[in-house]
Design a protein around this motif. Structure first.
Motif, PDB file in Angstrom:
ATOM      1  N   GLN A   1     -37.156   1.026 -17.093  1.00  0.00           N
ATOM      2  CA  GLN A   1     -37.677  -0.062 -16.267  1.00  0.00           C
ATOM      3  C   GLN A   1     -36.753  -0.422 -15.106  1.00  0.00           C
ATOM      4  OE1 GLN A   1     -38.994  -3.455 -18.531  1.00  0.00           O
ATOM      5  NE2 GLN A   1     -39.668  -2.198 -20.257  1.00  0.00           N
ATOM      6  N   GLY A   2     -35.683   0.312 -14.921  1.00  0.00           N
ATOM      7  CA  GLY A   2     -34.817   0.069 -13.780  1.00  0.00           C
ATOM      8  C   GLY A   2     -33.604  -0.792 -14.101  1.00  0.00           C
ATOM      9  N   THR A   3     -32.885  -1.105 -13.059  1.00  0.00           N
ATOM     10  CA  THR A   3     -31.633  -1.858 -13.182  1.00  0.00           C
ATOM     11  C   THR A   3     -31.615  -2.969 -12.155  1.00  0.00           C
ATOM     12  OG1 THR A   3     -30.459   0.126 -13.922  1.00  0.00           O
ATOM     13  CG2 THR A   3     -29.117  -1.705 -13.102  1.00  0.00           C
ATOM     14  N   GLU A   4     -31.029  -4.096 -12.514  1.00  0.00           N
ATOM     15  CA  GLU A   4     -30.880  -5.221 -11.586  1.00  0.00           C
ATOM     16  C   GLU A   4     -29.443  -5.729 -11.644  1.00  0.00           C
ATOM     17  OE1 GLU A   4     -32.695  -9.646 -10.481  1.00  0.00           O
ATOM     18  OE2 GLU A   4     -33.532  -8.486 -12.161  1.00  0.00           O
ATOM     19  N   VAL A   5     -28.859  -5.921 -10.473  1.00  0.00           N
ATOM     20  CA  VAL A   5     -27.514  -6.481 -10.341  1.00  0.00           C
ATOM     21  C   VAL A   5     -27.635  -7.799  -9.600  1.00  0.00           C
ATOM     22  CG1 VAL A   5     -25.168  -6.145  -9.510  1.00  0.00           C
ATOM     23  CG2 VAL A   5     -26.514  -4.175 -10.240  1.00  0.00           C
ATOM     24  N   GLU A   6     -27.198  -8.879 -10.239  1.00  0.00           N
ATOM     25  CA  GLU A   6     -27.232 -10.199  -9.612  1.00  0.00           C
ATOM     26  C   GLU A   6     -25.810 -10.617  -9.268  1.00  0.00           C
ATOM     27  OE1 GLU A   6     -29.795 -13.689 -10.924  1.00  0.00           O
ATOM     28  OE2 GLU A   6     -27.784 -14.392 -11.473  1.00  0.00           O
TER      29      GLU A   6
ATOM     30  N   ARG B   1     -32.343  -4.746  -7.107  1.00  0.00           N
ATOM     31  CA  ARG B   1     -33.136  -4.216  -8.223  1.00  0.00           C
ATOM     32  C   ARG B   1     -33.744  -2.885  -7.818  1.00  0.00           C
ATOM     33  NH1 ARG B   1     -38.512  -4.683  -9.499  1.00  0.00           N
ATOM     34  NH2 ARG B   1     -38.834  -6.119  -7.738  1.00  0.00           N
ATOM     35  N   ASP B   2     -33.848  -1.986  -8.776  1.00  0.00           N
ATOM     36  CA  ASP B   2     -34.478  -0.695  -8.506  1.00  0.00           C
ATOM     37  C   ASP B   2     -35.477  -0.389  -9.611  1.00  0.00           C
ATOM     38  OD1 ASP B   2     -33.330   1.215 -10.658  1.00  0.00           O
ATOM     39  OD2 ASP B   2     -31.501   0.312  -9.842  1.00  0.00           O
ATOM     40  N   ASP B   3     -36.333   0.609  -9.363  1.00  0.00           N
ATOM     41  CA  ASP B   3     -37.348   1.015 -10.339  1.00  0.00           C
ATOM     42  C   ASP B   3     -37.023   2.379 -10.938  1.00  0.00           C
ATOM     43  OD1 ASP B   3     -37.741   2.581  -8.139  1.00  0.00           O
ATOM     44  OD2 ASP B   3     -39.862   2.103  -7.859  1.00  0.00           O
ATOM     45  N   GLY B   4     -35.718   2.660 -11.055  1.00  0.00           N
ATOM     46  CA  GLY B   4     -35.287   3.932 -11.614  1.00  0.00           C
ATOM     47  C   GLY B   4     -35.384   3.962 -13.130  1.00  0.00           C
ATOM     48  N   PRO B   5     -34.770   4.956 -13.742  1.00  0.00           N
ATOM     49  CA  PRO B   5     -34.863   5.111 -15.197  1.00  0.00           C
ATOM     50  C   PRO B   5     -33.972   4.163 -15.985  1.00  0.00           C
ATOM     51  CG  PRO B   5     -33.501   6.841 -14.264  1.00  0.00           C
ATOM     52  CD  PRO B   5     -34.054   6.077 -13.105  1.00  0.00           C
ATOM     53  N   GLY B   6     -33.135   3.368 -15.318  1.00  0.00           N
ATOM     54  CA  GLY B   6     -32.231   2.480 -16.023  1.00  0.00           C
ATOM     55  C   GLY B   6     -30.957   3.188 -16.446  1.00  0.00           C
ATOM     56  N   ILE B   7     -30.041   2.409 -16.999  1.00  0.00           N
ATOM     57  CA  ILE B   7     -28.745   2.947 -17.418  1.00  0.00           C
ATOM     58  C   ILE B   7     -28.745   3.094 -18.933  1.00  0.00           C
ATOM     59  CG2 ILE B   7     -26.247   2.564 -17.421  1.00  0.00           C
ATOM     60  CD1 ILE B   7     -26.589   0.822 -14.963  1.00  0.00           C
ATOM     61  N   PRO B   8     -28.495   4.287 -19.448  1.00  0.00           N
ATOM     62  CA  PRO B   8     -28.448   4.462 -20.906  1.00  0.00           C
ATOM     63  C   PRO B   8     -27.331   3.631 -21.528  1.00  0.00           C
ATOM     64  CG  PRO B   8     -28.576   6.580 -19.778  1.00  0.00           C
ATOM     65  CD  PRO B   8     -28.311   5.547 -18.723  1.00  0.00           C
TER      66      PRO B   8
END
Length: 399
Positions: A386-391, A341-348
């Protein structure tokens, strides 16, 4: 196993039983024959031929056309010899009796329903000549043999076509999997290095900018080649072993080693996933792990670590310089789960589809492709701002 092999074995057994039946019928009705000696000689020849040629019916390759012709000629000769042996038509069955259906079925297995129909016509014609007329019993027996042999021949043709289709499908699947593996390795190593050279060269300017421009052109060309579906011929390209994990930040080979070797033992020996993922921890990456070892086969653990490295590369490239990443390793009874998980801008919205169209398949190949090959899944959730998360979930069974 070929679909037709059991039929060849069944035909072999049928011929043995049929020649024994023909001999038994002849012995039972021996006193009723007007001239039994030619029948005795024929059945001795038929029995010797049947047992001497059993290996010919092992497969379609062994059952050659000269053998089939000799086989059916012998059966036809026995039918036409019957009036000589049974001059008063007291017995009924011909000398080869039901044995003559064997050559017809062999024609069906060898050449399909057309060959079976031709052989059935020959047997039917010989039976009519032997009787001197078309009787109800003769017509019934000939029709039964014809229908059975044509049906078996048709089934064989369908089975062979299905086997060829299945073989082509398996080859296509194998080629596709190999192409995805090569594309994934290229993405994790060469493409990321070229992208890094382009960025650094552009930032430095001067001659380095020209070098960066050339690296960018090569990156675009290589991405187009990877996404075009061209599959290298076997032996023409050399790809890294699955255990050679590319490290994060686009540096090929900087990742953890999955057990110190490329042999079968190294790929199957249990490996602690914690040791592989802990090397990714740093100032901007926080790693949370269980207190006990998380064991997976070496190759599986290496591929999972490579997928995590690809996710961290995406964070490094797209989330911004100040973004932070968290790796969470969970050991469940039936699966190992790793979340990045990251706290970046997320993926459009629509960005992943656009990237795939451009030949940028980091998520599809380096992450989801790896998990698919391991029998697992990779779920990506991204909320703008809110970022992106890869599970990533890898099953423990079947690895």
């Amino acid at each position: 196993m070929s679909v037709e092999q059991p039929l060849w074995r069944a035909l072999t057994g049928y011929r043995i039983l049929a020649v024994l039946y023909a001999a038994g019928v002849f012995a039972w009705s021996y006193p009723e024959y007007s001239t039994p000696l030619p029948g005795v000689l024929f059945l001795l020849l038929l029995g010797g031929w049947t047992f001497a040629t059993l290996r010919k019916l092992g497969s379609a390759d062994r059952c050659t056309l000269p053998f089939l012709v000799t086989d059916i000629v012998l059966g036809l000769a026995g039918i036409l010899l019957t009036p000589v042996v049974d001059g008063h038509h007291q017995v009924g069955p011909t000398l080869p009796s039901i044995w003559v259906a064997g050559p017809v079925l062999a024609f069906a297995l060898k050449g399909g329903w057309r060959w079976a129909a031709g052989a059935s016509v020959l047997v039917g014609a010989a039976n009519v000549v032997e009787r001197g007329m078309i009787t109800r019993s003769t017509f019934h027996n000939v029709l039964l043999v014809c229908v059975a042999s044509v049906a078996i021949g048709y089934v064989i043709e369908v089975a062979r076509a299905s086997e060829r289709t299945l073989a082509r499908a398996l080859r296509i699947e194998a080629a596709t999997r190999e192409r995805e593996r090569l594309a994934r390795d290229i993405h994790d190593s060469v493409l990321q290095v070229l992208a890094m050279v382009q960025r650094r060269g552009t930032a430095l300017g001067g001659e380095a900018a020209e070098l960066g421009r050339m690296a960018g052109e090569q990156e675009v060309a290589l991405r187009a080649l990877v996404s075009s579906g061209v599959v290298p011929e076997p032996g023409r390209a050399s790809a890294p072993e699955p255990g050679a994990v590319p490290g994060p930040r686009g540096a090929a080979g900087r990742g953890p080693d999955a057990g110190g070797g490329s042999g079968t033992a190294a790929r199957t020996a249990p490996c602690d996933v914690r040791a592989l993922l802990s090397s990714y921890a740093g100032a901007r990456v926080t790693f949370a792990e269980p207190g006990a070892p998380v064991l997976l086969p070496g190759r599986t653990a290496a591929e999972l670590a490579a997928a995590v490295a690809a996710a961290l590369d995406n964070v490094d490239q797209h989330a911004g310089d100040g973004a932070h990443a968290w790796i969470l390793l969970e050991d469940e009874p039936d699966a190992v789960i790793v979340s990045v998980r990251d706290d970046g801008p997320g993926i459009p919205a629509g960005r992943l589809a656009a990237a795939e169209a451009e030949g940028r398949m980091g998520v599809e190949l380096s992450i989801r492709g790896r998990l698919r090959e391991l029998g697992g899944t990779a779920e990506l959730v991204s909320v703008p701002g809110q970022g992106t998360e890869v599970e990533m979930r890898v099953p423990k069974d079947g690895n």
